[in-house]
Scaffold this motif. Sequence first.
Motif, PDB file in Angstrom:
ATOM      1  N   LEU A   1       0.625  -0.647  -0.124  1.00  0.00           N
ATOM      2  CA  LEU A   1      -0.055   0.065  -0.132  1.00  0.00           C
ATOM      3  C   LEU A   1       0.882   1.283   0.439  1.00  0.00           C
ATOM      4  O   LEU A   1      -0.160   2.663  -0.372  1.00  0.00           O
ATOM      5  CB  LEU A   1      -0.643   0.051   1.659  1.00  0.00           C
TER       6      LEU A   1
ATOM      7  N   GLN B   1       4.465   4.060  -4.047  1.00  0.00           N
ATOM      8  CA  GLN B   1       5.048   3.952  -5.304  1.00  0.00           C
ATOM      9  C   GLN B   1       6.160   2.363  -4.358  1.00  0.00           C
ATOM     10  O   GLN B   1       6.944   1.592  -5.323  1.00  0.00           O
ATOM     11  CB  GLN B   1       6.438   4.497  -5.438  1.00  0.00           C
TER      12      GLN B   1
ATOM     13  N   GLY C   1       6.299  -6.473 -10.230  1.00  0.00           N
ATOM     14  CA  GLY C   1       5.328  -5.204  -9.067  1.00  0.00           C
ATOM     15  C   GLY C   1       4.168  -5.747  -9.514  1.00  0.00           C
ATOM     16  O   GLY C   1       3.823  -4.673 -10.418  1.00  0.00           O
ATOM     17  N   LEU C   2       2.893  -5.313  -8.685  1.00  0.00           N
ATOM     18  CA  LEU C   2       1.813  -5.015  -8.813  1.00  0.00           C
ATOM     19  C   LEU C   2       0.929  -4.086  -7.548  1.00  0.00           C
ATOM     20  O   LEU C   2       1.250  -3.786  -6.663  1.00  0.00           O
ATOM     21  CB  LEU C   2       1.077  -6.216  -8.839  1.00  0.00           C
ATOM     22  N   PHE C   3       0.230  -3.519  -8.105  1.00  0.00           N
ATOM     23  CA  PHE C   3      -0.599  -3.174  -6.913  1.00  0.00           C
ATOM     24  C   PHE C   3      -2.261  -2.776  -7.365  1.00  0.00           C
ATOM     25  O   PHE C   3      -2.540  -2.996  -8.679  1.00  0.00           O
ATOM     26  CB  PHE C   3      -0.838  -1.554  -7.451  1.00  0.00           C
ATOM     27  N   GLY C   4      -2.876  -3.661  -6.623  1.00  0.00           N
ATOM     28  CA  GLY C   4      -4.163  -4.117  -6.524  1.00  0.00           C
ATOM     29  C   GLY C   4      -5.047  -4.007  -5.421  1.00  0.00           C
ATOM     30  O   GLY C   4      -5.686  -4.358  -4.629  1.00  0.00           O
TER      31      GLY C   4
ATOM     32  N   GLU D   1      -4.567 -10.953  -6.266  1.00  0.00           N
ATOM     33  CA  GLU D   1      -3.816 -10.693  -7.340  1.00  0.00           C
ATOM     34  C   GLU D   1      -2.505 -11.433  -8.394  1.00  0.00           C
ATOM     35  O   GLU D   1      -2.614 -11.495  -9.322  1.00  0.00           O
ATOM     36  CB  GLU D   1      -3.335  -8.891  -7.730  1.00  0.00           C
TER      37      GLU D   1
ATOM     38  N   LEU E   1      -9.767   1.289  -4.287  1.00  0.00           N
ATOM     39  CA  LEU E   1      -8.457   2.476  -5.464  1.00  0.00           C
ATOM     40  C   LEU E   1      -8.515   3.775  -5.610  1.00  0.00           C
ATOM     41  O   LEU E   1      -8.904   4.443  -6.011  1.00  0.00           O
ATOM     42  CB  LEU E   1      -9.028   1.515  -6.556  1.00  0.00           C
TER      43      LEU E   1
END
Lengths: 341, 341
Positions: free
Chosen positions: A89, A92, A109-112, A119, A318
């Motif tokens: 969280l 970056q 690298g993932l962002f969910g 994910e 999000l």
Amino acid sequence: MININANRKTDLIKLNKPVYIISSAAVGGGKEKEGPLGEYFDITDRDVKFGTKTFEAGESEMQRVALNTALKKAKTHHKELEAILAGDLLNQCVSSTYGLIEFGAPFIGLFGACSTMAECLALGSLLIDGGHFRKVGAVTSSHFCAAERQFRFPLEYGGQRAPTAQWTVTGSGAVILGGADSSGNSPKITEVMFGRMIDKGITDIQNMGAAMAPAAVDTILKYFRETDANPADFDIIATGDLGIEGKRITENLLLSEGCDIREKYNDCGLMIYDCEKQDAHAGGSGCGCSASVLCGYFMRKFMLGEYKNILLVCTGALMSPGSVMQGNSIPGIAHLVRIEK
Amino acid sequence: MININANRKTDLIKLNKPVYIISSAAVGGGKEKEGPLGEYFDITDRDVKFGTKTFEAGESEMQRVALNTALKKAKTHHKELEAILAGDLLNQCVSSTYGLIEFGAPFIGLFGACSTMAECLALGSLLIDGGHFRKVGAVTSSHFCAAERQFRFPLEYGGQRAPTAQWTVTGSGAVILGGADSSGNSPKITEVMFGRMIDKGITDIQNMGAAMAPAAVDTILKYFRETDANPADFDIIATGDLGIEGKRITENLLLSEGCDIREKYNDCGLMIYDCEKQDAHAGGSGCGCSASVLCGYFMRKFMLGEYKNILLVCTGALMSPGSVMQGNSIPGIAHLVRIEK
């Protein structure tokens, strides 16, 4: 190999062959240790900085320790990891960067937001199922103190929390996924679904459960409509971190669509704390919430033979503090993985 | 189907079958329009807010317009997109969230800092190659004004820029990837490589080129060591946004390893601006830099038959303002895709 997804018309993706959860590890803080699932963590530390100088470095350290522990359990050298999929969280996603750099693996690298563990698992499974990878790591984390000062107020401010506010879990979960199961005893991922972003206009940053619930409903409804599965088939259907408010909304919205999951449904955010006794308000949240409940409690249940089939639906909000201050509402997303043994 | 990666011992992944770039679109701001590649943008707008009320909403709008334009070129309805892979530089990747929510596709959020476009393309290609998806979108963006106030200073402050500082590109690139090429004329992705995080101890936030160059070197060296390819095989070997300083370091480090790519090497950050005339200091940067150069200039070159083979190595600096203030050095990463026709 005939690909069973070649002409799929669904969001649900069935894996051609199972992908195994070879090992997992859960790391947590003191509050998590004191909670109802405390005994299922592999490692906990009352020092919220985990031996480092800052909350943020402490969060990275949790990821490092979690992945290291999972690797040890899997008797896998870190050089065998063909990729690490990870996210968190912090702005970056720096917890993942600094926590995982020393493993030296190709990094995805993932962002969910708080849905990141599902994910990671879904993408990692597809990469293995597609034949491109044999063994990958999946890691996420969150940290109460780091999240508070980034998303809300510095702890020193002593800000009052709303009843619907959730408590960011200080925790990390790491999984080693593989295409082969040398132990013959590993749970396996058989189906995955990437969620869609759903925005029902919630703007209350102290009520993430309400913001995320419609996304959970969207994914769960799609799942049961696109498959022959019934809620009764599962030992547990678990959302990530909807908390008291979000869980209630999810149950009610699903009921209004004729889908009753109540008998099998729980939320990781409600399982990880005794909300009343531990002053956790509406429940736990954060990438580390569903990740540590999965890697600790759920995996132990599989090992003990008490679980044979679970549906994990990790939920994410999000938003950023800036996007909310600019008047945007908070879209939610929910990614799903089915784990069986 | 015999999977050619079944026993790979390399970081390089060769696709079993090509994945096509069915269409692409590049959106930019006024400075990008005035630059040497201005004519290759599909849409540009001198209004840095792109008709919205904030820089951040303007960045989202660029993503929306870019994907819409790419869909139109591909004669593809947005409902045909089985997933969108996207990411950006804003905290919690909100440009992608708000820019892409209306497409209603399953959403896979990525974070690779300025390397995100190559990460999207590499992952999207593998998901299609693995047979799980037929058509996906890949979108990234960056915005000078939004990035300045998030990473450095508000524009109103008028902070002085160091000579090694780069100029965040206001731009977005969108690609439609597919397993089939109905036009018979689309460039195709044939090889991908996920980079490793490399940290050589750079702490100067005004010199991202130096921070990212070692990662570019790592990925490029691995590529040429793991394949029979030679730099001469390519029309261009392009890094994402190393700028003047980073490009020079990359060339020199590669030379010291006996790898001379200078004849074919350029950097998207140096191509997009006339650095001296446009006061762009060391060159362009940001997720939108390599994305818009790829989606505009490179794709046009393929269409004109002037390019047949390129190596795109998007570079990212995996830091946050907070991580730098806490004294951390800046790790870099570089993901690679080979595009051929």
